[in-house]
Design a protein around this motif. Sequence first.
Motif, short mmCIF file in Angstrom:
data_model
loop_
_atom_site.label_atom_id
_atom_site.label_comp_id
_atom_site.label_asym_id
_atom_site.label_seq_id
_atom_site.Cartn_x
_atom_site.Cartn_y
_atom_site.Cartn_z
N UNK A 144 31.23 39.53 21.26
CA UNK A 144 32.64 39.21 21.46
C UNK A 144 32.81 37.86 22.15
N UNK A 145 31.87 37.55 23.02
CA UNK A 145 31.95 36.28 23.75
C UNK A 145 32.42 36.47 25.18
N UNK A 146 32.35 35.37 25.96
CA UNK A 146 32.62 35.45 27.41
C UNK A 146 34.06 35.15 27.80
N UNK A 147 34.92 34.90 26.82
CA UNK A 147 36.32 34.57 27.12
C UNK A 147 37.20 35.61 26.43
N UNK A 148 38.03 36.27 27.21
CA UNK A 148 38.86 37.34 26.65
C UNK A 148 40.33 37.09 27.01
N UNK A 149 41.08 36.75 25.99
CA UNK A 149 42.54 36.72 26.10
C UNK A 149 43.08 38.10 25.74
N UNK A 150 44.19 38.47 26.34
CA UNK A 150 44.79 39.75 26.00
C UNK A 150 46.30 39.68 26.06
N UNK A 151 46.91 40.70 25.49
CA UNK A 151 48.36 40.81 25.47
C UNK A 151 48.72 42.29 25.32
N UNK A 152 49.67 42.73 26.13
CA UNK A 152 50.19 44.08 25.94
C UNK A 152 51.64 44.09 26.42
N UNK A 153 52.44 44.91 25.79
CA UNK A 153 53.80 45.16 26.25
C UNK A 153 53.79 46.44 27.07
N UNK A 154 54.45 46.38 28.23
CA UNK A 154 54.44 47.51 29.17
C UNK A 154 55.88 47.85 29.56
N UNK A 155 56.15 49.14 29.58
CA UNK A 155 57.47 49.65 30.04
C UNK A 155 57.18 50.66 31.13
N UNK A 156 57.73 50.43 32.31
CA UNK A 156 57.50 51.30 33.47
C UNK A 156 58.81 51.93 33.90
N UNK A 210 35.97 48.06 51.19
CA UNK A 210 36.22 49.21 52.04
C UNK A 210 34.91 49.99 52.22
N UNK A 211 34.27 49.92 53.39
CA UNK A 211 34.74 49.18 54.57
C UNK A 211 34.56 47.67 54.37
N UNK A 212 35.22 46.87 55.23
CA UNK A 212 35.06 45.42 55.12
C UNK A 212 33.59 45.03 55.21
N UNK A 213 33.26 43.97 54.51
CA UNK A 213 31.86 43.55 54.44
C UNK A 213 31.75 42.05 54.60
N UNK A 214 30.62 41.61 55.13
CA UNK A 214 30.35 40.19 55.20
C UNK A 214 29.62 39.70 53.95
N UNK A 215 29.34 40.65 53.05
CA UNK A 215 28.65 40.30 51.81
C UNK A 215 29.48 39.29 51.03
N UNK A 216 28.90 38.15 50.67
CA UNK A 216 29.70 37.16 49.94
C UNK A 216 30.06 37.66 48.55
N UNK A 217 31.24 37.24 48.11
CA UNK A 217 31.69 37.60 46.77
C UNK A 217 31.28 36.49 45.81
N UNK A 218 30.60 36.84 44.77
CA UNK A 218 30.23 35.89 43.72
C UNK A 218 30.78 36.43 42.40
N UNK A 219 31.68 35.67 41.78
CA UNK A 219 32.18 36.09 40.46
C UNK A 219 31.13 35.71 39.42
N UNK A 220 30.30 36.69 39.07
CA UNK A 220 29.19 36.42 38.17
C UNK A 220 29.70 36.05 36.78
N UNK A 221 28.99 35.13 36.14
CA UNK A 221 29.44 34.65 34.83
C UNK A 221 29.10 35.65 33.73
N UNK A 222 29.82 35.53 32.63
CA UNK A 222 29.69 36.47 31.52
C UNK A 222 29.03 35.80 30.32
N UNK A 223 28.32 36.62 29.54
CA UNK A 223 27.86 36.18 28.22
C UNK A 223 28.72 36.80 27.13
N UNK A 224 28.99 38.10 27.27
CA UNK A 224 29.83 38.80 26.29
C UNK A 224 30.57 39.93 26.99
#
Length: 279
Positions: free
Chosen positions: A102-114, A222-236
């Motif tokens: 599918x690839x590493x870039x995902x566009x999406x669209x949805x109509x929502x009624x709440x 939760x609980x709070x952490x000092x662990x750094x957040x890394x947004x890992x890259x995608x292949x698919x």
Amino acid sequence: MLRAWMLAAMASCAHAPPERPPGPVSATGCAAPGTLCWDFEEGRIPDGWTPYRDEFHGELRVDDSRARSGRYALHARHLSGGTEGNQGGPKKTIRFDLPEGFGPVLWGRVYVYTSPARPMSHAGLFNARYPRPGLTGGPVETLDWYEVATYRQRYMAIWHPPEPPGFPEWVQLSDTPLVLDAWACLEWLFDGANGTQPEAAQPRVWLDGAELSWPETFVFADPPTAQPLVREKASNFTLLEAGVFLYQGLSVPTDWWLDDLAVGPRRIGCEPPPEQARP
Ligand SMILES: [Ca+2]
């Protein structure tokens, strides 16, 4: 089998079924190469989607109680349960395995009624997941993911590491209240490649064609952490989840309808409101 489902889904979008009423109510963008779309006009959960989360009260089904296009939509009906402010809430979702490559870039669209009220609790609507760097597949519990949701009655987008626990997570909270008792067109861009940048991109979301801004961003754990957040890259991207999933309680029984869901490697877009589209 999966490819047959995919082709069936694409065909159903590219060629409107004859029973659909005329007018500007058909899904847009479904004919673009690589785009998958679901208008729910089968009148049941579409092929390829399987039940996933099912917690607390309510039901996820395809019915004809309200539709944005045609006759049917995906309906999260009368969800309730848990206690607001406490973890645990109603979750009713379905999941879909994307075709390979599918690839590493995902566009999406949805109509929502709440309706009938805006939840304070975190209410996820859609997410897409991908294997961590160096991996090509794996079960849902091992996948990084992007999410579109509402929280404190406003739109929200999140990047998560694998769930459980799903955090530390990168949270973006909009100042735009979620649209109530009307159809809203939500679009998103999950760019897991992000060019030459070292991390996957922050999620982007549009409401009725206008990009949302995020005056509040933070890292949650939760609980709070000092662990750094890394947004890992995608292949698919490999997996989609749709429906409604609340992470805290919901005391007011609430309904959501989702229609004309689509994902693809390029922007799909919204249609102009029917009033403007009529000749
Ligand atoms: Ca429909």
